[in-house]
Design a protein around this motif. Sequence first.
Motif, PDB file in Angstrom:
ATOM      1  N   THR A  93      14.477   9.533  79.513  1.00  0.00           N
ATOM      2  CA  THR A  93      14.275   9.102  78.125  1.00  0.00           C
ATOM      3  C   THR A  93      13.056   9.769  77.513  1.00  0.00           C
ATOM      4  O   THR A  93      13.082  10.198  76.352  1.00  0.00           O
ATOM      5  N   THR A  94      11.985   9.869  78.279  1.00  0.00           N
ATOM      6  CA  THR A  94      10.765  10.497  77.774  1.00  0.00           C
ATOM      7  C   THR A  94      10.981  11.984  77.501  1.00  0.00           C
ATOM      8  O   THR A  94      10.543  12.506  76.470  1.00  0.00           O
ATOM      9  N   ARG A 168      21.668   0.139  68.618  1.00  0.00           N
ATOM     10  CA  ARG A 168      22.706   1.057  69.075  1.00  0.00           C
ATOM     11  C   ARG A 168      22.093   2.032  70.070  1.00  0.00           C
ATOM     12  O   ARG A 168      21.182   2.804  69.727  1.00  0.00           O
ATOM     13  N   PRO A 169      22.571   2.003  71.331  1.00  0.00           N
ATOM     14  CA  PRO A 169      21.951   2.859  72.356  1.00  0.00           C
ATOM     15  C   PRO A 169      21.921   4.338  71.993  1.00  0.00           C
ATOM     16  O   PRO A 169      20.984   5.041  72.365  1.00  0.00           O
ATOM     17  N   GLY A 170      22.907   4.818  71.262  1.00  0.00           N
ATOM     18  CA  GLY A 170      22.935   6.228  70.924  1.00  0.00           C
ATOM     19  C   GLY A 170      22.010   6.622  69.795  1.00  0.00           C
ATOM     20  O   GLY A 170      21.794   7.819  69.554  1.00  0.00           O
ATOM     21  N   TRP A 171      21.454   5.645  69.065  1.00  0.00           N
ATOM     22  CA  TRP A 171      20.640   5.924  67.885  1.00  0.00           C
ATOM     23  C   TRP A 171      19.230   5.369  67.981  1.00  0.00           C
ATOM     24  O   TRP A 171      18.363   5.751  67.190  1.00  0.00           O
ATOM     25  N   ALA A 252      11.105  -4.335  71.077  1.00  0.00           N
ATOM     26  CA  ALA A 252      10.483  -5.626  71.383  1.00  0.00           C
ATOM     27  C   ALA A 252       9.932  -5.662  72.805  1.00  0.00           C
ATOM     28  O   ALA A 252       9.922  -6.699  73.467  1.00  0.00           O
ATOM     29  N   GLY A 253       9.467  -4.528  73.274  1.00  0.00           N
ATOM     30  CA  GLY A 253       8.838  -4.446  74.583  1.00  0.00           C
ATOM     31  C   GLY A 253       9.786  -4.386  75.754  1.00  0.00           C
ATOM     32  O   GLY A 253       9.348  -4.378  76.906  1.00  0.00           O
ATOM     33  N   LYS A 254      11.102  -4.298  75.500  1.00  0.00           N
ATOM     34  CA  LYS A 254      12.091  -4.329  76.574  1.00  0.00           C
ATOM     35  C   LYS A 254      12.660  -2.958  76.918  1.00  0.00           C
ATOM     36  O   LYS A 254      13.289  -2.791  77.954  1.00  0.00           O
ATOM     37  N   GLY A 255      12.489  -1.983  76.034  1.00  0.00           N
ATOM     38  CA  GLY A 255      13.065  -0.675  76.305  1.00  0.00           C
ATOM     39  C   GLY A 255      14.535  -0.578  76.000  1.00  0.00           C
ATOM     40  O   GLY A 255      15.183   0.417  76.326  1.00  0.00           O
ATOM     41  N   SER A 260      17.655   2.532  76.437  1.00  0.00           N
ATOM     42  CA  SER A 260      17.709   3.766  75.653  1.00  0.00           C
ATOM     43  C   SER A 260      16.352   4.127  75.050  1.00  0.00           C
ATOM     44  O   SER A 260      16.144   5.272  74.653  1.00  0.00           O
ATOM     45  N   THR A 261      15.428   3.193  74.960  1.00  0.00           N
ATOM     46  CA  THR A 261      14.074   3.471  74.464  1.00  0.00           C
ATOM     47  C   THR A 261      13.018   3.208  75.541  1.00  0.00           C
ATOM     48  O   THR A 261      11.844   3.028  75.226  1.00  0.00           O
ATOM     49  N   LEU A 262      13.449   3.200  76.795  1.00  0.00           N
ATOM     50  CA  LEU A 262      12.518   2.934  77.900  1.00  0.00           C
ATOM     51  C   LEU A 262      11.757   4.218  78.223  1.00  0.00           C
ATOM     52  O   LEU A 262      12.074   4.941  79.166  1.00  0.00           O
ATOM     53  N   VAL A 263      10.745   4.511  77.423  1.00  0.00           N
ATOM     54  CA  VAL A 263       9.921   5.686  77.688  1.00  0.00           C
ATOM     55  C   VAL A 263       8.990   5.383  78.862  1.00  0.00           C
ATOM     56  O   VAL A 263       8.824   4.241  79.284  1.00  0.00           O
ATOM     57  N   TYR A 264       8.365   6.424  79.368  1.00  0.00           N
ATOM     58  CA  TYR A 264       7.588   6.322  80.611  1.00  0.00           C
ATOM     59  C   TYR A 264       6.464   5.301  80.500  1.00  0.00           C
ATOM     60  O   TYR A 264       6.294   4.453  81.381  1.00  0.00           O
TER      61      TYR A 264
END
Length: 315
Positions: A93-94, A168-171, A252-255, A260-264
């Motif tokens: 993701t990162t 939306r995981p893709g966006w 909201a802190g969950k990634g 899909s937004t779980l950056v390092y």
Amino acid sequence: MTTTDVPAATDRRARTPGGATERRPRRRREGAAWVFLSPWVLGATVLTLLPMAVSLYLSFTDYNLFDPPRWVGLRNYTQMFTEDPRYWRSVRTTLLYVALAVPLQLALALLVALTLKSVKRGKGFYRSAFYAPSLLGASMSIALVWRAVFNDGGTVDNLLGTGGWVNRPGWSLLAVALLTVWQFGAPMVIFLAGLQQIPPELYEAAAVDGAGKWRQFVSVTLPMLSPVLFFNLVLQTIQAFQVFTPAFAVSAGKGGPADSTLVYTLYLYDRGFVASHMGYASAMAWVLLLAIGAVTAVLFRTSRSWVFYASEGDR
């Protein structure tokens, strides 16, 4: 030796480069320099070097913030690389975020800088207006507003009718990247300063040879601006690898959704402060430091083939 020879000999010793008379003023100057440097040295030691040393030690321990650290050797690193699928999802993701956000941000910054270069009136106002998001965008309040804009029923949903990008995981990662792209003011100012240093005679010579605007941009602007472009690329890449606030606010802190937004750095925060695995989080931090150093070294290595300097001796 006569009496008249004594002052002459003393004077020669005073003027000797290694004499005590010369060493004393030099020591006083060095002492004064260390006095002025002491706040920086103290701050660097207490706030940077010491925490780094503690973090390195904790990366080899099992530490939950409450009990004393327990030495486990390389277990945190082996677990990270071989037993944790979410870790590798955060890495992917990162990398995707960096590949998406950095080129878009630099392209927009260069486009705006080129536009402002030709502005005759109000350049200072426009420069300040475009720079303002760089000061505001890193705040949690702006990130929360950004989440509301891209959420279900938000501005983007009402205008495009595509639903909220946040859910939306893709966006969702694109919404996070756009917040970084919106903060293009700092590289834009640097690009503008670099553009103003390009001699106008080069454009005049290119025009005489029949080069159009696009050809002048490719053959004159980009080569002359390449050191500034390289500087911005390195700086923004390092910052992109450390992105945290936009991903934390949007997810909201969950990634989420679906990591899909779980950056390092968000996963590092989760391991260290949510799950209380501070030893594991310290190991992640050191891997990130080494990874950023490796990426920076690669950028410096490859710059030899595309960064142009006015003097070949500067390469």
